[in-house]
Enzyme design. Structure first.
Site, PDB file in Angstrom:
ATOM      1  N   ASP A  85     -42.546  31.589  -6.752  1.00  0.00           N
ATOM      2  CA  ASP A  85     -42.130  32.339  -5.566  1.00  0.00           C
ATOM      3  C   ASP A  85     -41.643  33.722  -5.993  1.00  0.00           C
ATOM      4  OD1 ASP A  85     -42.588  30.628  -3.363  1.00  0.00           O
ATOM      5  OD2 ASP A  85     -40.857  29.419  -3.929  1.00  0.00           O
TER       6      ASP A  85
ATOM      7  N   ASP B 258     -45.935  24.734   2.213  1.00  0.00           N
ATOM      8  CA  ASP B 258     -44.863  25.201   1.341  1.00  0.00           C
ATOM      9  C   ASP B 258     -43.572  25.273   2.148  1.00  0.00           C
ATOM     10  OD1 ASP B 258     -43.184  26.451  -0.432  1.00  0.00           O
ATOM     11  OD2 ASP B 258     -44.333  28.297  -0.599  1.00  0.00           O
TER      12      ASP B 258
END
Length: 216
Positions: free
Chosen positions: A33, A168
């Site tokens: 991320d 996600d």
């Protein structure tokens, strides 16, 4: 085939390295991320110049939650990155990014935020390697999966039966099976990092899927 991909959402490169090493024995991929404090107020490690120091046998995908990814994508098209995911909401020229990734031999994915209509992905379904439904607001880990995400997955799977669909955010033992039934086959999760026994935590997620799992 379904696959668990650990989410690495960390403020420092040292923590990124540490988490990757922890999950390396149990998975094939890891998910980085990357936020810039603009597209998301949450700030993570986001310096591609560190990548040459990242030694791992895992395949890595980088989730660029950043403004104007066109300006930065070149820096991420390097080893050990195998796949780049950019946001439809942030990109001004997705075709430019897709072309860049293809020429570099990298896979490309497009993500949408929870509030974005799933149908906006349709023009790109035959151009990318996967599409991602972000089930939480871009930002810190540990958020709950938002309402309406399962409907998005169902519609997207009907529109593209053969697509790789990644979910996600908020993926845990209580949500992973229903997300799979709705249409997801790639599951980004940081759930396992809450436990000292990562192997047990990863296996627990796999058992909940009750589906064909990609094993090492």
């Amino acid at each position: 085939m379904a696959e668990i991909i650990p989410s690495i959402n960390s403020p420092t490169f040292e923590e990124v390295q540490e988490k990757i090493k922890k999950v390396e024995p149990y998975v094939r991929w890891a998910h980085l991320d990357v936020t810039d404090g603009v597209f998301s107020k949450h700030l993570t490690w986001h310096d591609p110049q560190d990548l040459p120091r990242l030694e791992t046998k895992l395949k890595l995908e980088v989730h660029l939650m950043i403004e104007e990814p066109e300006k930065a994508v070149d820096q991420w098209l390097t080893e050990p990155i195998k796949r780049v995911i950019v946001h439809l909401e942030a990109a001004k020229d997705l075709d430019f990014i897709i072309d860049k990734c293809r020429k570099s031999g990298k896979e490309i994915g497009i993500a949408i935020n929870p509030e974005t209509f799933w149908g906006k992905l349709i023009p790109f379904l035959d151009k990318v390697d996967l599409v991602q439904i972000l089930a939480v607001n871009p930002g810190p880990p540990g958020q709950k999966m938002q309402e309406g995400i399962l409907d998005k997955l169902t519609h997207l799977r009907k529109a593209c039966p053969d697509c790789q669909i990644e979910i996600d955010g908020g993926v845990n033992p209580e949500t992973i099976e229903i997300a799979h039934k709705a249409g997801a086959d790639l599951f980004i999760s940081g759930f396992m990092f809450k436990f000292p026994d990562l192997k047990k935590a990863v296996e627990g997620l796999k058992k909940q899927l009750k589906a064909d799992i990609i094993h090492l």
